[in-house]
Scaffold this motif. Structure first.
Motif, mmCIF file in Angstrom:
data_model
loop_
_atom_site.group_PDB
_atom_site.id
_atom_site.type_symbol
_atom_site.label_atom_id
_atom_site.label_comp_id
_atom_site.label_asym_id
_atom_site.label_seq_id
_atom_site.Cartn_x
_atom_site.Cartn_y
_atom_site.Cartn_z
ATOM 1 N N LYS A 1 -16.123 17.357 -27.495
ATOM 2 C CA LYS A 1 -16.776 17.512 -28.793
ATOM 3 C C LYS A 1 -18.170 16.896 -28.790
ATOM 4 O O LYS A 1 -19.126 17.488 -29.294
ATOM 5 N N ARG B 1 -25.307 21.883 -29.085
ATOM 6 C CA ARG B 1 -25.538 22.830 -30.189
ATOM 7 C C ARG B 1 -26.640 22.344 -31.123
ATOM 8 O O ARG B 1 -27.427 23.148 -31.634
ATOM 9 N N ASP C 1 -21.336 19.207 -29.484
ATOM 10 C CA ASP C 1 -22.119 18.937 -30.696
ATOM 11 C C ASP C 1 -23.577 18.620 -30.370
ATOM 12 O O ASP C 1 -24.492 19.128 -31.024
#
Length: 138
Positions: A16, A23, A20
């Motif tokens: 994650k 992105r 994250d």
């Protein structure tokens, strides 16, 4: 054109975090939780970079790097190897397999290399780029 990154990481928190961050910087990201799927997903996604955890169940990141570099269509994709624990021998083995960059968890640098902390190691071994990741408990 948006750059694409394949992230191969079995730890949900680390996966994650990587996804994250990437992105947030406008990268297209393809997460892979099971290393056994990494090569097939790389073929389908055709990433510009692969971030590869080295210590995973079922198959190691080292083994996946060897498989990627043996594949004519995938061998040119750069691989950033990530591991919480890497000694000099591990680092050399990963680089020899085709991992162009080895990142180690900053919290573990002192323990791995017998030093009190990561700052001395960073000055001593500037070729290792530090990436802070939480330690996963198994």
């Amino acid at each position: 054109m948006t750059k694409k990154v394949l992230v191969v990481e079995d730890n949900e928190l680390n996966l994650k975090l990587f996804c994250d961050l990437l992105r947030a910087h406008q990268f297209a990201v393809e997460p892979v939780r099971d290393g056994r799927e990494a090569v097939a997903r790389a073929r389908g996604f055709v990433p510009d970079l692969i971030i590869m955890d080295i210590q995973m169940p079922h198959v190691t990141g080292y083994e996946i790097i060897l498989e990627l570099k043996a594949d004519e269509d995938l061998r040119a994709i750069p691989v950033m190897a990530v591991t919480a624990y890497a000694g000099r021998e591990d680092e050399e083995r990963i680089r020899a397999a085709g991992g162009g960059l080895v990142c180690v968890q900053a919290d573990q640098l002192g323990a791995v290399h017998g030093r009190g902390g990561g700052a001395d190691l960073k000055r001593e071994r500037a070729d290792i780029h530090l990436l802070r990741l939480p330690v996963a408990s198994t």
